[in-house]
Design a protein around this motif. Sequence first.
Motif, PDB file in Angstrom:
ATOM      1  N   GLU A  12      -6.192 -29.161 -42.201  1.00 47.03           N
ATOM      2  CA  GLU A  12      -6.163 -30.488 -42.818  1.00 47.03           C
ATOM      3  C   GLU A  12      -6.901 -31.448 -41.902  1.00 47.03           C
ATOM      4  N   PRO A  13      -7.619 -32.408 -42.463  1.00 47.63           N
ATOM      5  CA  PRO A  13      -8.449 -33.283 -41.621  1.00 47.63           C
ATOM      6  C   PRO A  13      -7.662 -34.131 -40.634  1.00 47.63           C
ATOM      7  N   GLN A  14      -6.375 -34.393 -40.916  1.00 48.12           N
ATOM      8  CA  GLN A  14      -5.583 -35.266 -40.042  1.00 48.12           C
ATOM      9  C   GLN A  14      -4.951 -34.531 -38.866  1.00 48.12           C
ATOM     10  N   PHE A  15      -5.044 -33.195 -38.833  1.00 46.05           N
ATOM     11  CA  PHE A  15      -4.299 -32.425 -37.838  1.00 46.05           C
ATOM     12  C   PHE A  15      -5.221 -31.623 -36.927  1.00 46.05           C
ATOM     13  N   ASN A  16      -4.632 -31.103 -35.868  1.00 43.71           N
ATOM     14  CA  ASN A  16      -5.358 -30.431 -34.802  1.00 43.71           C
ATOM     15  C   ASN A  16      -6.005 -29.129 -35.294  1.00 43.71           C
ATOM     16  N   PRO A  17      -7.351 -29.061 -35.382  1.00 46.58           N
ATOM     17  CA  PRO A  17      -8.008 -27.841 -35.878  1.00 46.58           C
ATOM     18  C   PRO A  17      -7.907 -26.671 -34.913  1.00 46.58           C
ATOM     19  N   ALA A  18      -7.595 -26.944 -33.638  1.00 49.41           N
ATOM     20  CA  ALA A  18      -7.492 -25.856 -32.663  1.00 49.41           C
ATOM     21  C   ALA A  18      -6.362 -24.895 -33.028  1.00 49.41           C
ATOM     22  N   LEU A  19      -5.323 -25.396 -33.671  1.00 53.30           N
ATOM     23  CA  LEU A  19      -4.223 -24.526 -34.077  1.00 53.30           C
ATOM     24  C   LEU A  19      -4.684 -23.516 -35.118  1.00 53.30           C
ATOM     25  N   VAL A  20      -5.562 -23.939 -36.015  1.00 54.28           N
ATOM     26  CA  VAL A  20      -6.105 -23.014 -37.010  1.00 54.28           C
ATOM     27  C   VAL A  20      -6.961 -21.955 -36.322  1.00 54.28           C
TER      28      VAL A  20
END
Length: 341
Positions: A287-295
């Motif tokens: 999601e654009p509002q959250f930390n992409p590193a977790l994905v």
Amino acid sequence: MLDQSLSAFVRQLRVATMVMLLSVALPAVAVPVVATDVTPVHSLVSQVMDGVGEPSLVIQRGASPHSYSMRPSEAAALENAHVVFWVGEELTPWLDRALGSLAPDARQVALLHTEGTRRHAFRERVLTDMVDHDDHDHDHGAEEHDAHDHGDHAAEVDGHHDHAGHAHEGIDPHAWLDPVNARYWLGVIAETLAEEDPANAAIYRRNAEAGQAEIDGLVEQVRGEVSPVHEQAFIVFHDAYQYYERRFDMNTVGAISLSDATDPSPAHIADIREIVGEYDVQCVFAEPQFNPALVDTVLNGTSARTGVLDPLGSDIATGPDFYPTLIRQLTDRLVSCLGEG
């Protein structure tokens, strides 16, 4: 003959003057000042008010509704409002307090709590072996009913589960992601405004009916588009999509984050990585509002693809077309990622 013509002209002039004076003397019927909380609600209200007025938007596009600091202009919009349409305190607990102080005399409509809204409880975890299939089947029965009688939305599904250590409790507020709820809300909005502004009641109702017809077509279109991929397993960033999933029988098997406010634990990330392999997960959605590193952590070493979903459509222009565009965007992104396999 000339005198008669002159007399007739003078009479017409007097009548025209009286009409003009009356139109100046009598104030136009005031259209209610309307405020809304989030972009999906703003869109539905904009559809109903089209040609009459425009609602204000309190929580700007792209901002998190869970913790938002209003600007002075947004606080003023609440203070001036005659009617406020909002999802409910489950989505914006701070707004409940603000309404009490800024808009105590306004008519406040919490759409999540209107009779006829289909509601679901928060899920502790989105895992294949944790889904309550009895509740899922019950909801399908309701879908059948909706497909045959769009005018009756009295059925309400709360579906509460008693899980220990629940990350969320109570009703999941993301109810706008079920288009059948949005369809019902259009009617609620129209009737509320018709009561507040009888002079424009016919316009509100006509606009709501047009919006409902558009949603009917949208639901059938989405069903057709997701049908080839609805059994494909995928993981979302946080559990915000169950209304869409249940409506269109999608196969979510995990959520990276169980809360909008906190990062997942290492143990939960490990569980999600295990699920990716065990259930042949095709896509993991950020999601654009959250930390992409977790994905990236979840995807590392797997063959799963990634996409982006946004329950609030932060890149979509606000206005009447926002809501159908949001549902189409979610559908396009799900089908695009899941259909690559």
